[in-house]
Write an enzyme that holds these catalytic residues in place. Structure first.
Site, PDB file in Angstrom:
ATOM      1  CD  GLU C  29      -2.341  -1.625   2.600  1.00 43.09           C
ATOM      2  OE1 GLU C  29      -2.039  -0.934   3.589  1.00 43.09           O
ATOM      3  OE2 GLU C  29      -2.988  -2.689   2.685  1.00 43.09           O
ATOM      4  CG  LEU C  58      -6.038  -0.097   2.013  1.00 42.66           C
ATOM      5  CD1 LEU C  58      -6.802   1.170   2.231  1.00 42.66           C
ATOM      6  CD2 LEU C  58      -5.906  -0.929   3.221  1.00 42.66           C
ATOM      7  CD  GLU C  60      -3.406  -4.754   5.237  1.00 39.82           C
ATOM      8  OE1 GLU C  60      -4.591  -5.148   5.145  1.00 39.82           O
ATOM      9  OE2 GLU C  60      -3.111  -3.549   5.296  1.00 39.82           O
ATOM     10  CD  GLN C  82       0.357   2.320   4.876  1.00 39.12           C
ATOM     11  OE1 GLN C  82      -0.646   2.654   5.498  1.00 39.12           O
ATOM     12  NE2 GLN C  82       0.507   2.583   3.594  1.00 39.12           N
ATOM     13  CG  PHE C  83       2.176   0.986  10.463  1.00 38.92           C
ATOM     14  CD1 PHE C  83       3.155   1.602  11.235  1.00 38.92           C
ATOM     15  CD2 PHE C  83       1.515   1.736   9.504  1.00 38.92           C
ATOM     16  CE1 PHE C  83       3.455   2.942  11.054  1.00 38.92           C
ATOM     17  CE2 PHE C  83       1.821   3.079   9.323  1.00 38.92           C
ATOM     18  CZ  PHE C  83       2.798   3.688  10.099  1.00 38.92           C
ATOM     19  CG  HIS C 129       0.091   2.843  13.587  1.00 39.17           C
ATOM     20  ND1 HIS C 129      -1.241   2.671  13.810  1.00 39.17           N
ATOM     21  CD2 HIS C 129       0.196   3.208  12.279  1.00 39.17           C
ATOM     22  CE1 HIS C 129      -1.924   2.946  12.699  1.00 39.17           C
ATOM     23  NE2 HIS C 129      -1.081   3.265  11.758  1.00 39.17           N
TER      24      HIS C 129
HETATM   25  C1  TPP Z   1      -5.947  -3.202   7.713  1.00 42.64           C
HETATM   26  C2  TPP Z   1      -5.262  -1.895   7.560  1.00 42.64           C
HETATM   27  N1  TPP Z   1      -4.324  -1.745   6.615  1.00 42.64           N
HETATM   28  C3  TPP Z   1      -3.682  -0.592   6.466  1.00 42.64           C
HETATM   29  C4  TPP Z   1      -3.955   0.479   7.253  1.00 42.64           C
HETATM   30  C5  TPP Z   1      -3.174   1.793   7.081  1.00 42.64           C
HETATM   31  N2  TPP Z   1      -4.049   2.828   6.563  1.00 42.64           N
HETATM   32  C6  TPP Z   1      -4.711   3.663   7.390  1.00 42.64           C
HETATM   33  S1  TPP Z   1      -5.791   4.606   6.575  1.00 42.64           S
HETATM   34  C7  TPP Z   1      -5.396   3.952   5.078  1.00 42.64           C
HETATM   35  C8  TPP Z   1      -6.134   4.395   3.857  1.00 42.64           C
HETATM   36  C9  TPP Z   1      -7.602   4.170   4.024  1.00 42.64           C
HETATM   37  O1  TPP Z   1      -8.289   4.597   2.898  1.00 42.64           O
HETATM   38  P1  TPP Z   1      -9.882   4.647   2.874  1.00 42.64           P
HETATM   39  O2  TPP Z   1     -10.445   3.351   3.318  1.00 42.64           O
HETATM   40  O3  TPP Z   1     -10.283   5.145   1.553  1.00 42.64           O
HETATM   41  O4  TPP Z   1     -10.265   5.663   4.009  1.00 42.64           O
HETATM   42  P2  TPP Z   1      -9.881   7.201   4.089  1.00 42.64           P
HETATM   43  O5  TPP Z   1      -8.610   7.274   4.891  1.00 42.64           O
HETATM   44  O6  TPP Z   1      -9.740   7.723   2.716  1.00 42.64           O
HETATM   45  O7  TPP Z   1     -11.011   7.819   4.815  1.00 42.64           O
HETATM   46  C10 TPP Z   1      -4.396   2.995   5.241  1.00 42.64           C
HETATM   47  C11 TPP Z   1      -3.772   2.246   4.147  1.00 42.64           C
HETATM   48  C12 TPP Z   1      -4.928   0.281   8.251  1.00 42.64           C
HETATM   49  N3  TPP Z   1      -5.270   1.241   9.104  1.00 42.64           N
HETATM   50  N4  TPP Z   1      -5.574  -0.901   8.365  1.00 42.64           N
END
Ligand code: TPP
Ligand code: TPP
Ligand code: MG
Ligand code: MG
Lengths: 327, 382, 327, 382
Positions: C29, C58, C60, C82-83, C129
């Site tokens: 990601e 998105l 994993e 990513q984490f 995180h």
């Molecule tokens: C399972 C998971 N993978 C990765 C992340 C890291 N991360 C946090 S927000 C984000 C993007 C999320 O995009 P979206 O669902 O469109 O929501 P938005 O932030 O645009 O509101 C990512 C990759 C996470 N929080 N949870």
């Protein structure tokens, strides 16, 4: 009082808890009409209906994730993972949410739920149907891990798990499911989570075991005792996490020698934690290295070879003898 | 039967108030003046909090946080459509809805300054039924389904659940499993996807090949609707209709609110790496607040520009006090983390707590009381 | 030779391996256009294009699952979580498939892939995180777990991980990412996976540490050495699994005393395995209980409290002193 | 723009040869006689193996296994449509396809008697490109996507991947993620869902609320098609068209082959717990083999009843020999599990191997050689 095997004993716990508390629901794959692939949920669907004994679509993360929601909403879900080998799909929900809800919300929300699953080898099963990975769950803070060894304990511990205010991973040694019967009281019986059980008292050496491994352990212990005229102490761990460290420590302080028996691979396992506890609390009394009798650090062999890899009476007995002989 | 068409589906789009503030009277929801003013107030409040937090963060007074500027409509619209007894199972971009449900802004300040104390409130009922920020993308959608199941089983036939997720989160397996379980169980859940066009740097077009998020509902035999997520009247109306259906046993709905994250993903993010200012500017012109203010002024005649300025000023003053209250707070028990591992006491945990406190005490070079105080202060200043 | 921080050093490894071997691909990601949320993949997308530096949707499980497929199809995927807190969603694929492909197919198929992820606390981050859960991965047979502690080692170990024939979980201490710079050779450098590094030689006591914990450990060691005039041995574990058990054993056989430092919660952790290894191989030389300096068995506190819970120089130093003083 | 329809979709159904063997000539695929006979032979072979394994299992000569009787068409039809260089990434009900790709039945006998030796073959190329049985439901669909990506990146533009899963497996998150990634990447993958109406005891209607599995493709902006999975000509034709599209850069396709698991889920299952004999009987009347034999006899005039009996007899004899070969095999190295943990040598593993061998030796009360022999025998007899 009836003689029940472990499947029947677990079933009794489910039956009685569903009867006692309308908030208890059972969910999972094939747990309803089919009564579970091992028939652990026999009769529940007929008695409590499809709303409380829920045949779910096929998705482990959803089974645990919706269980979390049910728990937040006031129910007491008992979720089945058909085999522990499929539970990894639910770890995200367990680690990321169930285990933390209480901490995250300073106790305002919690996740009283049970994740039941058959685990372990020795039943000539397909790939992914024979692992023992209790260590994986035990390391997550906020998760309790319970492994019963006999029908009566399985019943009393499952009752405790269902009433427990926290997420409990309840691992059932499927090799014991129908292996033998034991008297199980009809009336309610609850065992406290977090307590190990000293199933043989002795002075010469402590054996720590749990789940399916308790039985070859007891056989080995009986043989060695008979042959050598010594008394060995056997601790049935029962709760893996949070471990009853004082029970282990007190015993080894007394005996000075210890063997740990586990079905899981050797490294980074529960046996290592038992050794660490002994190191912390009984090292000065220790007269010999703690021996571990374990599976090996290999992907679980298919059943054609598996019995060569799982500890048996013979290996356990030898480890006990060598530890007794250590000077 | 040879190659035959066996099924047909379509997807619709709802907009009540367009980008220029032009109203479709046929679709205008019936809302009292009080409700409209409440909606306005909380949208302004969400915006002001966001801006204030951004400053606090830049000054090192709180930690990283996700911004909600530009996305006030879906969550405020939904919150207005909800009852106090409904559950809100949100992700992390729904500040508006949480404020409307009774959460003071201080909670978020605490939360984003690294204190669990900001994460949950026992009162009012609407907050007891608002789950805290949930970071594992899409995981909360399954909780929503379980909660809805629990409500129904316990006879709360009128209670429904609203859950939010982002466009990126729709790629997660949990989203799929949640929609599938919800549809099979026909539970009262409204799934609102805030399609803000971006998942951090990943654009919507590369997140999924479907033309809309709404059409994903078809995979579950569930109604789906796309709507203008910068049009708070559309957001309210669509949520309200989905909630009505849910309450009357009609099962779950998927709503796609098309919106835009006007600022960075979190304060740790730099949108210049992946998108143009022109793109952002185009969306600023669709600002949901500007449009709604215009509606209140020109269509409803409820507010004047001066009123709006006054309200903004009030909110700003109010928020300043919240910041003061937040920064005055120092009652952080250092060993609190040991209190909430389990609901039962265990030797292993208590032994570790003792070690922890011993350590703090030694560190403070004083008795345990001194250590606690020292630790509390260290904790408070993060 | 340039002075690089860990982010730059990892980036160098990726750059050079992508250059050397067209089968290497990077996916995850925000790893492409955005160059990673920590900029670890800076410049890769520009240089090698979107087909080899893949911004994924998105998910994993999909990132790891498609990586498995890529590996089966002849590529060398380097997948980023990513984490580490989101990696649990990929555990099903790791445990169920990546870790077993070689065993399942008797070596015909294998999964040479790297699952990179930043882990650990101390950076004032949001929930999920800040965890250190290396033990979770280390217990799965067939999985290698590597944790570098410095820029140079991170570079050389990542190169090894990419060339390794097996799945490697590569955990990067994000707190070290920009903490300091170190000389890193321009030319290729590879460190063998499975080898620990003795970073200080000594005789009075062994400290075992890894990842971010190495640095407060060294600071504590330096202080104690200076104050007491003793020589302490420090082992940087580097490969968690399969562990370099002989390096640990040889050191403790020599010193007779040991402290293990880890950022992870205490129970069922890597430190327990280190103690078990000492029990197996050096118990008779042990003059004091092994001390563990660890996080606690609590859900990771948010950052307002976290620094109270993560081992620091002070706690480590005290544990060393107490272990030296043990008689 | 008010409430507007913005998109429309439809789902089609393909059947070439109906339940009574009536052919739709317009849809009949062009297949050589040799191909048709090959198809027939392997469908019979798959059926015979199934029956034989059931007997072996009941006699305790192999372990539990999943049956494929009644589901020969989707996998055999697909295998015929595939090239040798295409990848087959199957689950566990595709015995037909694996046999057609060159796997001798002994492999399955070994595999289901608990020996990894039955799980993979280096030759021919088609087998080197056939992944072994994969039990974690839907996990393999992601592998398929990755393999297809790898093929394309490495310039094998003409290579495609066929992956199979069940109706139950469509509920898994991995299925969703695989379809989404495949569509976003536009990789050459054909997803074939064998909708056999059941996931162990769970009926299709309760697995998902969508009327078809095929319509789930809409969620990914991907073509989807439902087809008669007991009609091997439809299976061939649909797979072939999807493969052609995939090879020409048209991306992935989802096929739903509607079929039925005529026997138990695995030998450990008892369908009487959850479905009626009448239901099963109705589906026996749609037996894909009966229908295809009729086509070969009556439409193509390629075989007579006597020919078919002869072929069945040949297959049966052949299979008996496979069983003998399987049961004669004894070369199972007991410590082989240590050989395949890693592709590199490590002290921990080798130490454990030494302990393991020591233990075997002690057990055999003999030197290590004796132990190895003893262990090998124990292993062979499970
Ligand atoms: C399972 C998971 N993978 C990765 C992340 C890291 N991360 C946090 S927000 C984000 C993007 C999320 O995009 P979206 O669902 O469109 O929501 P938005 O932030 O645009 O509101 C990512 C990759 C996470 N929080 N949870
Ligand atoms: C992830 C996972 N969960 C549960 C199981 C146990 N299990 C094996 S087959 C099966 C039913 C599968 O149904 P379906 O996908 O329709 O395939 P079919 O068996 O009908 O071919 C279940 C629940 C599994 N193998 N994997
Ligand atoms: Mg988004
Ligand atoms: Mg099925």
């Amino acid at each position: 009082m009836a003689k029940l095997n472990m499947v029947q004993a677990i079933n009794l716990a489910l039956m009685q808890e569903m009867e006692r508390d309308p908030a208890v629901v059972v969910l999972g794959e094939d747990v309803g009409v089919n009564e579970g692939v091992f028939r652990v949920t026999a009769g529940l669907h007929r008695k409590y209906g499809a709303e409380r004994v829920i045949d779910t679509p096929l998705a482990e993360s959803a089974i645990l994730g919706t269980s979390i929601g049910m728990a937040l909403g006031g129910l007491r879900p008992v979720a089945e993972m058909q085999f522990s080998g499929f539970s990894y799909l639910a770890i995200g929900q367990l680690e990321g949410n169930a285990s933390r809800m209480r901490a995250r919300t300073r106790g305002l929300f919690s996740c009283p739920l049970v994740m039941r699953m058959p685990y372990g080898g020795g039943v000539r099963a397909l790939e992914h149907h024979s692992e023992s990975r209790e260590a994986t769950y035990a390391h997550f803070p906020g998760v309790k891990v319970v492994i019963p060894s006999t029908p009566r304990k399985a019943r009393a511990l499952l009752v405790a798990a269902i009433r427990d205010p926290d997420p409990v991973v309840f691992m059932e040694p499927k090799r014991v499911y129908r292996a033998f019967r034991e008297e199980v009281p009809d009336e309610e019986e609850v065992m406290e989570i977090g307590r190990a059980d000293v199933v043989r008292e002795g002075t010469a050496l402590t054996v720590v075991a749990w789940g399916a491994m308790l039985h070859p352990t007891l056989a080995a212990v009986d043989r060695v005792q008979a042959e050598r005229g010594v008394r060995l102490e056997v601790i049935d761990l029962l709760t893996i996490a949070p471990m009853d460290v004082n029970a282990v420590a007190a015993s080894v302080q007394k005996t000075g020698r210890c063997v740990v028996v586990q079905e899981a691979p050797r490294s980074f396992s529960v046996s290592a934690e038992v050794i660490a506890v002994i190191n912390d609390k009984a090292l000065m009394q220790l007269e010999a290295p703690v021996r571990r009798v374990t599976h090996y650090d290999v992907p679980t062999p298919y059943f054609g070879r598996e019995m060569l890899y799982i500890p048996d009476e013979d290996r356990i007995g030898r480890a006990i003898e060598e530890t007794l002989d250590f000077a | 039967m040879p190659l035959t068409t066996i099924e047909s589906f379509s997807v619709s789009y709802l907009q009540v108030l367009d980008e220029n503030g032009v109203l479709d009277r046929a679709l205008e929801p019936e809302l009292s003046d009080a409700d409209l003013l409440r909606l306005h107030r909380f949208m302004e409040m969400a915006r002001d909090s966001d801006q204030r937090m951004l400053k606090l963060q830049r000054q090192g007074r709180i930690g990283t946080f996700p911004l909600c500027t530009g996305q006030e409509a879906p969550s405020c619209g939904a919150a207005l459509a909800m009852r106090e007894s409904d559950w809100l199972v949100a992700s992390y971009r729904e500040r508006g809805a949480r404020l409307m449900r009774g959460e003071p802004p201080t909670q978020d300040y605490l939360y984003y300054n690294g204190f669990e104390e900001g994460a949950a409130m026992a009162e009012p009922l609407s907050m007891r039924r608002t789950t805290p920020t949930q970071v594992i993308l899409a995981a909360q959608t399954l909780h929503a389904v379980g909660i809805a199941y629990a409500m129904r089983l316990q006879g709360e036939k009128d209670t429904a659940v609203v859950t939010f997720l982002g466009d990126g989160a729709t790629s997660q397996g949990d989203f799929h499993e949640a929609l599938n379980f919800a549809a099979v169980w026909q539970v009262p859940v409204v799934f609102i996807c805030q399609n803000n066009q971006w998942a951090i740097s990943h654009p919507r077009e590369k997140q999924t090949r479907s033309e809309t998020i709404a059409q994903k509902a078809i995979a579950y035999g569930m109604p789906g609707l796309q709507l203008d997520g910068n049009d708070v009247l559309a957001c309210y109306r669509a949520t309200r209709e989905a909630l009505d259906r849910a309450r009357s046993g009609g099962g779950p709905t998927l709503l796609e609110a098309v919106t835009y994250r006007l600022l960075m993903h979190t304060t740790a993010d730099d949108p210049r790496k992946y998108r143009s200012e022109a793109d952002e500017q185009a969306w600023w012109r669709k600002d949901p607040l500007v449009r709604f203010r215009k509606y209140l002024k020109e269509v409803k005649g409820l507010l004047t520009d001066a009123d709006i300025e006054r309200i903004q000023h009030e909110i700003s003053e109010e928020n300043k006090q919240h910041v003061q209250a937040f920064e005055a707070r120092k009652d952080f028990k250092p060993d609190a983390s040991f209190d909430f591992v389990f609901g039962t006491r265990h030797a292993v945990i208590e032994e570790q707590r003792a070690l922890f406190l011993q350590d703090l005490a030694r560190r403070a070079g004083a008795g345990e009381d001194g250590a606690r105080t020292a630790a509390r202060e260290e904790a408070a200043h993060g």
